[in-house]
Motif scaffolding. Structure first.
Motif, short mmCIF file in Angstrom:
data_model
loop_
_atom_site.label_atom_id
_atom_site.label_comp_id
_atom_site.label_asym_id
_atom_site.label_seq_id
_atom_site.Cartn_x
_atom_site.Cartn_y
_atom_site.Cartn_z
N LEU A 26 -16.99 -42.15 -1.24
CA LEU A 26 -16.35 -42.65 0.20
C LEU A 26 -16.38 -43.99 0.04
CD1 LEU A 26 -15.67 -41.63 2.87
CD2 LEU A 26 -18.12 -41.61 3.44
N LYS B 181 -20.44 -43.31 14.25
CA LYS B 181 -21.35 -43.26 12.95
C LYS B 181 -22.76 -43.39 12.87
CE LYS B 181 -19.35 -45.16 8.87
NZ LYS B 181 -18.47 -46.33 8.15
N CYS C 236 -25.12 -40.08 11.48
CA CYS C 236 -25.37 -40.29 10.14
C CYS C 236 -26.67 -39.50 9.64
CB CYS C 236 -25.90 -41.84 9.81
SG CYS C 236 -26.28 -42.15 7.97
N PHE C 237 -26.38 -38.94 8.59
CA PHE C 237 -27.53 -38.04 7.98
C PHE C 237 -28.80 -38.78 7.50
CE2 PHE C 237 -24.58 -34.11 7.20
CZ PHE C 237 -24.56 -33.73 8.44
N LEU C 238 -28.77 -39.93 7.20
CA LEU C 238 -29.78 -40.72 6.65
C LEU C 238 -30.58 -41.46 7.52
CD1 LEU C 238 -28.30 -42.69 3.36
CD2 LEU C 238 -28.88 -40.24 3.85
N ARG D 29 -28.78 -45.93 8.10
CA ARG D 29 -27.43 -45.97 7.41
C ARG D 29 -27.14 -46.75 6.06
NH1 ARG D 29 -22.60 -48.56 8.40
NH2 ARG D 29 -23.39 -49.41 10.38
N ASN D 30 -27.00 -46.21 4.88
CA ASN D 30 -26.60 -46.88 3.64
C ASN D 30 -25.52 -46.27 3.18
OD1 ASN D 30 -26.29 -48.20 1.41
ND2 ASN D 30 -28.54 -48.31 1.25
N CYS E 58 -26.36 -42.84 -0.96
CA CYS E 58 -26.00 -41.74 0.18
C CYS E 58 -25.44 -40.67 -0.61
CB CYS E 58 -25.18 -42.19 1.13
SG CYS E 58 -24.87 -40.92 2.54
N ALA F 269 -22.19 -39.50 0.51
CA ALA F 269 -20.72 -40.37 0.39
C ALA F 269 -20.21 -40.30 -1.18
CB ALA F 269 -21.18 -42.17 0.40
N CYS G 101 -20.20 -36.81 4.30
CA CYS G 101 -20.64 -37.50 5.51
C CYS G 101 -19.96 -37.05 6.77
CB CYS G 101 -19.99 -39.12 5.02
SG CYS G 101 -20.01 -40.04 6.75
N PRO G 102 -20.66 -36.81 7.93
CA PRO G 102 -20.32 -36.13 8.91
C PRO G 102 -19.19 -37.04 9.69
CG PRO G 102 -22.41 -36.84 9.34
CD PRO G 102 -22.12 -37.10 8.02
S1 SF4 Z 1 -21.97 -42.32 4.18
FE1 SF4 Z 1 -23.65 -41.41 4.22
S2 SF4 Z 1 -24.89 -43.15 5.28
FE2 SF4 Z 1 -22.79 -43.58 5.64
S3 SF4 Z 1 -22.64 -42.93 7.59
FE3 SF4 Z 1 -22.10 -41.07 6.27
S4 SF4 Z 1 -24.05 -40.11 5.91
FE4 SF4 Z 1 -24.46 -41.91 6.91
#
Ligand code: SF4
Length: 782
Positions: free
Chosen positions: A24, A278, A282-284, A287-288, A294, A297, A333-334
């Motif tokens: 990503l 975002k 974000c799942f983290l 966010r990184n 990640c 990504a 990434c959602p």
């Molecule tokens: S790429 Fe990973 S860190 Fe970035 S918004 Fe998506 S889930 Fe979160």
């Protein structure tokens, strides 16, 4: 004879679906804005000769199985070289294109192949040349990748690509058929229409059919969400249209999703998507987006196609929960997933910025001819302020200091670039020795140039040190400065550069847009296919029309469906809440609040223009028989929900919320039935008088001769109307609204009253207030 199914397909859609691959990172860090991309394209094209052509539309009918596909696209250039033409595909990038690892992207090559094939077929050629031109955004240097194409080779490539894409097309086509069939038979989901609802539906429908702009005052209770969605859905007549239901609040999104779910229960087949910010989705934990950190990504594009087919085949309502569950299943990434899926849905429910903000808007729908966006803008009274913010940008000196520390182990060139920006800012700092607030018509070019230079240095340095420890924090600062540079592209006569220091003595430079109506109108007129702005509080409607879209658009004023006698509106006109009079009138204000709350047991809210005023009242307001709830600065969502829940629960005593006007408790909340018996509005809600608001006042004075009205009075009254609007949310609700301030009882303010405020009581003493309240509750007590 077999009837072929016709389909219109953009070449870009096919190639991105089939050939996008990898991580990503390139989509996030290397992101090039639409404006930057256009300028870079134009730069390359400006070097074409008079025999070359640019921006050439191309199309081809392609028959395959039982489909007739209308392939279309736009070629960037056709360059004449001696006796042949070379097809040029231009791609702008932030990458270092001279890096030895840099090579062309397979998706870009596939796009070039498609265009080459279509061109050869149209021109009856057997071979042709093509090239991909990469241009670096940082310095406009270019690098070419050249190819020779033969029709016979491309036949196989195109055939295989389309074969594979047709599997996807057949799913979409099946859905589209079901959708249009269901729209045709769809009837309104309720037995009766609410008062004003039909009127609004007809107007929204006509607005779409005429590709017009509409401003609608849609009072609470007319069912505006359903009205706007139902008529937009009914107006859908081709698969290029997309409904954007935009709103400023999460609550607005939920209401829209509920309405769509209801229509779905009534037989509608439609795909709707909720876009969540975002950082929220974000799942983290933090966010990184670095694909080395990640996992969602990493390899995002490799899994995207399957994830898209999966969700599209199995779900209709793609709300946050559904998107997140499929994103987890496919480990992607959602947020980016939701953006991609948006290409295939019919309704996109999102914040305003995905449509109007030049830094984050969904470029594809608003810059390409393949889509026809239909815009519904809910709670549109927020749009004036939001549109100004979307076209403004700010940087902080402290970010540069932080950046110097974070990047200490990167190349020394970053340190030098930071120093150059800091040196450029010294000019501002020196001037601030003699003033605490500076405002210039133009920005110092040196500041802008040094920031651009710094961005390039950061980009190059992080590319070379992609695993650098502080990369995420550096990127956060990078994006702030990048936003600043992007907004500078719009800088013009409605802008000012503000320079000042905050409480911590941090230097702030702000590109402030005072009026974004030119840009909003451009979106509405040139990119959208019908736009409706609606809210219960677009009073006066001409003000909103003027400041959002330069007075362009139709208007519709719908009356409230609720009996006006259900609201006891009192103008308490013997008190001044002006700043200079507050100490003197404080006791009277407290007496009015107490009298109102004690007239009938229930929940009440007193709205104040500031926390300071609110606390002043709180300190003197003691009462054993009232439970008091206080809004505090920096209250989060959790505390907000807790407070609202308290309003829902039973209580032995009356409850009183002391809240600020225009804050988290004054909009987007339905205090239904016994949840709220009345509001007390303290003051006319004027925004704080300061340099920033005075800039607006000066601008509006110059532009419309309406400085104070537009900068202070109208926004203030909007907050007052919103606050009063909390009381009556259904036709059975009854309650009181006490407006404390003598200014309310002047023609200057009364002219801004909504039409349903026609009858009100003028009261100037506690004795009369007591009497009026007692009479009202005697009649209206359940
Ligand atoms: S790429 Fe990973 S860190 Fe970035 S918004 Fe998506 S889930 Fe979160």
């Amino acid at each position: 004879m077999i009837t072929l199914k016709e389909f219109r397909i953009a070449v870009r859609d096919i190639v991105s679906f089939l050939y996008a691959s990898g991580d990503l990172s390139s989509e996030t860090f290397q992101n090039v804005s639409a404006l930057e991309g256009t300028k870079a394209h134009q730069y390359v094209q400006s070097h074409y000769t008079s025999e070359d052509q640019s921006e050439i539309s191309i199309s081809l009918m392609y028959e395959k199985n039982d489909y007739l596909l209308y392939l279309n696209g736009r070629m960037d250039g056709l360059i004449r070289q001696e006796n042949i033409y070379v097809l040029d595909e231009i791609k702008s990038t932030r990458k270092n294109i001279f890096d030895e690892t840099f090579t062309y992207n397979l998706e870009h090559l596939a796009q070039l192949k498609f265009y080459a094939y279509m061109y050869m077929k149209n021109e009856q050629l057997t071979d042709m040349e093509g090239r991909i031109t990469y241009i670096q955004i940082s310095d406009y240097k270019t690098r070419y990748f050249n190819f020779t194409f033969y029709l016979r080779d491309l036949e196989a490539f195109i055939n295989d690509s389309i074969e594979e894409y047709l599997e996807w097309i057949s799913i979409i086509e099946h859905y589209q058929r079901q959708k249009f069939d269901s729209i045709e038979t769809l009837s309104f989901p309720f037995d009766t229409y609410r008062r004003g609802q039909r009127e609004m539906m007809a107007a929204v429908y006509q607005t779409i059919k005429d590709k017009d702009i509409l401003y609608a005052i849609a009072p609470t209770g007319i069912g505006k969400t359903m009205a706007s969605l139902f008529s937009s859905i009914k107006a859908l007549d081709n698969d290029r249209q997309k409904i954007f239901y935009t709103t400023a609040k999460t609550q607005g999104k939920t209401i829209a999703l509920d309405a769509i779910n209801l229509l779905k229960d009534k037989g509608l087949t439609i795909k709707a998507l909720e876009i969540t910010a975002k950082d929220t989705t974000c799942f983290l934990e933090k966010r990184n987006c670095d694909p080395n950190v990640c996992p969602f990504a990493k390899g995002f594009f490799d899994r995207l196609k399957d994830a898209t087919i999966d969700i599209f085949s199995n779900e209709d309502i793609l709300d946050r929960q559904t998107i997140e569950s499929y994103a987890k299943k496919h480990e992607i990434c959602p947020f980016e997933y939701s953006l991609y899926v948006s290409y295939f849905v019919d309704i996109i429910i999102c914040d305003y910025n995905y449509v109007f903000d030049p830094r984050v808007h969904l470029v594809r729908y608003f810059d390409e001819f393949n889509y026809q966006p239909l815009l519904l803008v809910d709670e549109a009274h927020n749009m004036i302020q939001r549109s100004r913010d979307m076209y403004s940008a700010t940087i902080f000196k402290s970010d540069l200091i932080k950046l110097r520390r974070l990047g200490s182990k990167l190349k020394p060139s970053i340190k030098h670039a930071i120093k150059k920006v800091l040196d450029a800012l010294t000019v501002y700092e020196d001037r601030l020795t003699y003033a605490y607030f500076l405002s210039d018509k133009d920005i110092d070019e040196t500041v802008y140039d040094t920031i651009r230079n710094l961005l390039t240095k950061i980009e190059n340095s992080l590319k070379e040190n992609s695993k650098y420890n502080n990369k995420t924090q550096i990127l956060d600062i990078y994006f702030t400065f990048l936003a600043f540079v992007k907004i500078y592209e719009y800088y013009g006569e409605t802008y000012l550069t503000n320079i000042y220091k905050d409480r911590d003595e941090d230097l702030i430079v702000e590109l402030r847009c005072l009026d974004a109506s030119k840009y909003i109108l451009d979106t509405l007129e040139n990119k959208a296919y019908g736009s409706t702005f609606f809210s219960a509080t677009l009073h006066p409607i001409e003000y909103y029309k003027k400041l959002i879209s330069q007075d362009v658009g139709e208007t519709l004023k719908i009356k409230s469906p609720f009996p006006p006698e259900h609201l006891n509106l009192v103008l308490y006109n013997s008190v001044s809440t002006r700043y200079k009079d507050r100490d003197n009138s404080l006791d009277e204000v407290i007496k009015i609040i107490k009298e109102t709350v004690q007239a009938k047991k229930g929940n009440y809210i007193a709205f104040f223009p500031s926390y300071q005023y609110l606390n002043q009242v709180y300190e003197k307001l003691s009462s054993d028989d009232i439970e008091i709830m206080l809004q505090e600065k920096d209250m989060g969502h959790f505390e907000r929900h807790q407070t609202i829940d308290t309003f829902r629960s039973n209580s032995e005593t009356s409850r009183l919320g002391l809240f600020v006007m225009g804050g988290m408790f004054s909009e987007g909340i339905d205090y239904i039935g016994d949840m709220l018996s009345g509001v007390i509005v303290v003051g006319v809600g004027l925004p704080m008088i300061n340099e920033l608001n005075n800039q607006l006042k000066d601008y509006y004075d110059q532009a419309f001769n309406k400085g104070f009205d537009y900068a202070y009075q109208y926004p203030g009254m909007n907050k007052v109307i919103q606050a009063v609007g909390r009381v009556i949310r259904t036709e059975n609700d009854k309650g009181v609204a006490i407006l404390i301030d003598d200014r309310f009882d002047t023609s200057y303010y009364r002219k801004l009253f909504p039409i349903e405020w026609k009858s009100y009581n003028r009261i100037s003493s506690i004795k009369n207030l007591k009497k009026a309240l007692s009479e009202f509750w005697k009649i209206n007590q359940k």
